[in-house]
Write an enzyme that holds these catalytic residues in place. Sequence first.
Site, PDB file in Angstrom:
ATOM      1  N   SER A 147       0.843  -1.190   0.000  1.00  0.00           N
ATOM      2  CA  SER A 147       0.000   0.000   0.000  1.00  0.00           C
ATOM      3  C   SER A 147       0.877   1.238   0.000  1.00  0.00           C
ATOM      4  CB  SER A 147      -0.890   0.002   1.260  1.00  0.00           C
ATOM      5  OG  SER A 147      -1.476   1.277   1.478  1.00  0.00           O
ATOM      6  N   TYR A 160      -2.101  -0.027  10.455  1.00  0.00           N
ATOM      7  CA  TYR A 160      -2.101  -0.405   9.036  1.00  0.00           C
ATOM      8  C   TYR A 160      -0.797   0.008   8.359  1.00  0.00           C
ATOM      9  CZ  TYR A 160      -3.664  -0.756   4.162  1.00  0.00           C
ATOM     10  OH  TYR A 160      -3.783  -1.080   2.835  1.00  0.00           O
TER      11      TYR A 160
END
Length: 248
Positions: A147, A160
């Site tokens: 990501s 995250y």
Amino acid sequence: MNSGVQVGLEGRRALVTGGGRGLGAAIVRRLARSGAEVIVADVREDLAKELCESLTGEGCRAFPVVLDVRDAEAVAEVFRDLDETGQPVDILVNNAAVDVTKAVKELTAEEMTRVVTTNLLAPMYLCREGYRRMMARGGGHIVNILSTAALRTWTEAGPYAAAKTGLRAFTHTLFKEAQRDCPGIGVTGVVAGGMETPFIMDRFPDTDVAVLQSPEIVADTVMYALSVPPGSALAELVVVPRRETSWP
């Protein structure tokens, strides 16, 4: 979507985690329609079954496996079962991911653990099982979905971002080990920007989809990674929407 990347995967077997919907489902479809037999691993049995039935109706080969990727023993058991039935995994795509959108001060220990375990430890478990077997056979390919949070984070994304940053480092390490120990194994990290998938839309339903990209584009990027000939290696690819706010 008609892809410009054409990869013949007949005779190869792929395992995709979080394959029941969103990006995972897009990757499953691309792999299956390119000739691979695909194992759709998801904690949601209903989603995995529905996707596999749809692809079987198209003449593709896809099979559901219920798997909680956070369970290291369950991961090992899936690979052992495949060994026993003579179904080795040639392509492993670690896609399963979760997030909890809260400021660090508001997070519970359980939420932190769930995010980090799913996004970092789980793909490490799968890489360990898959890589060992690929080493023994002399080839294979592992794709870890990363990501932009691994490169530039934002608020309410602490666990995250930490997990995806860790997975990026782990992916680079595995890439180097494969270069040294088994050149027949490809290891690629795909850094994906915002996509119009449930991962974003379920949490942020008012998101302007014009600033997102289709998961099919990212699935096509995975296929590109698999298309590179053995004499070359793709350690990392970045694919983001033109209007991505978190890149660069």
